[in-house]
Scaffold this active site. Structure first.
Site, PDB file in Angstrom:
ATOM      1  N   GLU A   1       0.930  -1.129   0.007  1.00 15.24           N
ATOM      2  CA  GLU A   1      -0.067   0.065  -0.073  1.00 15.24           C
ATOM      3  C   GLU A   1       0.800   1.369  -0.086  1.00 15.24           C
ATOM      4  OE1 GLU A   1      -4.009  -0.619   2.393  1.00 15.24           O
ATOM      5  OE2 GLU A   1      -2.252  -1.320   3.582  1.00 15.24           O
TER       6      GLU A   1
ATOM      7  N   TYR B   1     -15.951  24.782  -5.127  1.00 12.46           N
ATOM      8  CA  TYR B   1     -15.986  23.247  -5.176  1.00 12.46           C
ATOM      9  C   TYR B   1     -14.593  22.620  -5.581  1.00 12.46           C
ATOM     10  CZ  TYR B   1     -21.253  23.444  -5.468  1.00 12.46           C
ATOM     11  OH  TYR B   1     -22.369  23.647  -5.566  1.00 12.46           O
TER      12      TYR B   1
ATOM     13  N   GLU C   1      -7.995   7.508   8.890  1.00  9.24           N
ATOM     14  CA  GLU C   1      -8.538   8.562   9.782  1.00  9.24           C
ATOM     15  C   GLU C   1      -7.652   9.651   9.898  1.00  9.24           C
ATOM     16  OE1 GLU C   1      -7.993   5.328  10.236  1.00  9.24           O
ATOM     17  OE2 GLU C   1      -9.698   4.583  11.749  1.00  9.24           O
TER      18      GLU C   1
ATOM     19  N   LYS D   1     -11.494   3.487   1.429  1.00 11.44           N
ATOM     20  CA  LYS D   1     -10.458   2.688   0.679  1.00 11.44           C
ATOM     21  C   LYS D   1     -11.160   1.447   0.005  1.00 11.44           C
ATOM     22  CE  LYS D   1      -6.794   1.647   2.794  1.00 11.44           C
ATOM     23  NZ  LYS D   1      -5.484   1.224   3.727  1.00 11.44           N
TER      24      LYS D   1
END
Ligand SMILES: [Zn+2]
Length: 170
Positions: free
Chosen positions: A21, A52, A71, A96
């Site tokens: 990862e 935006y 987090e 994820k």
């Protein structure tokens, strides 16, 4: 109150505890909702509302940092949003896709909701208060003795209108 949302913002990011990862990265989706005053009376002027494109850019910046936990990325985005905008509240979900948990899982996500509207301890009207320290810091000319007096009297920061009433124009 109205909501502005950006749903399904996609990023490739190096967030996770596994080596793969961190090296290869994985896919993430962010849904972000911002609560703003009612849209009635809103002018057709981008500078007076939430942009935006800026929201997307802030998320992209935060997701470009490699880290272990989603987090942590979520908190970073909240911090950037608060710094950039005056928000009544926000809700954010960071997903994820296909997390490596030893079997087929579509997605893992963490969501958090924030209400930044607090009641002014003086006039009882609601105002945006991110945290006590930053609220007092909005009034750099406030004398420390005045602040101490106000804190003792009200137990926390008062709204901008009341501040003007008690300590004069800022
Ligand atoms: Zn007030």
């Amino acid at each position: 109150m109205a909501w502005i949302a950006l749903e399904g913002m996609r990023f490739h990011a190096k967030i996770g505890v596994h080596d793969a990862e961190q090296v290869l990265g994985s896919e993430f989706v962010i849904d972000l909702y911002v609560s703003v005053p009612p849209t009635a009376g809103v002018q057709d002027d981008l500078s007076k509302t939430i942009n935006y494109e800026t929201i997307y850019h802030l998320c992209k910046l935060e997701m470009s940092e490699s880290r272990k936990l989603i987090e942590h990325a979520l908190n970073g985005i909240v911090k950037r949003m608060k710094h950039q905008f005056q928000l009544q509240g926000m809700r954010i979900r960071v997903r994820k896709l296909n997390p490596p948990v030893g079997g087929p899982v579509a997605q893992a996500w963490v969501e958090e909701e924030f209400d930044f509207m607090k009641e002014c301890p003086s006039c009882k009207k609601k105002f945006i208060l991110y945290d006590q320290e930053s609220a007092w810091a909005r009034h750099p000319n406030l004398h420390p003795a005045s602040r101490e007096h106000l804190e003792r009297r009200f137990g926390g920061c008062i709204c901008d209108n009341c501040m003007v009433t008690y300590v004069g124009k800022i």
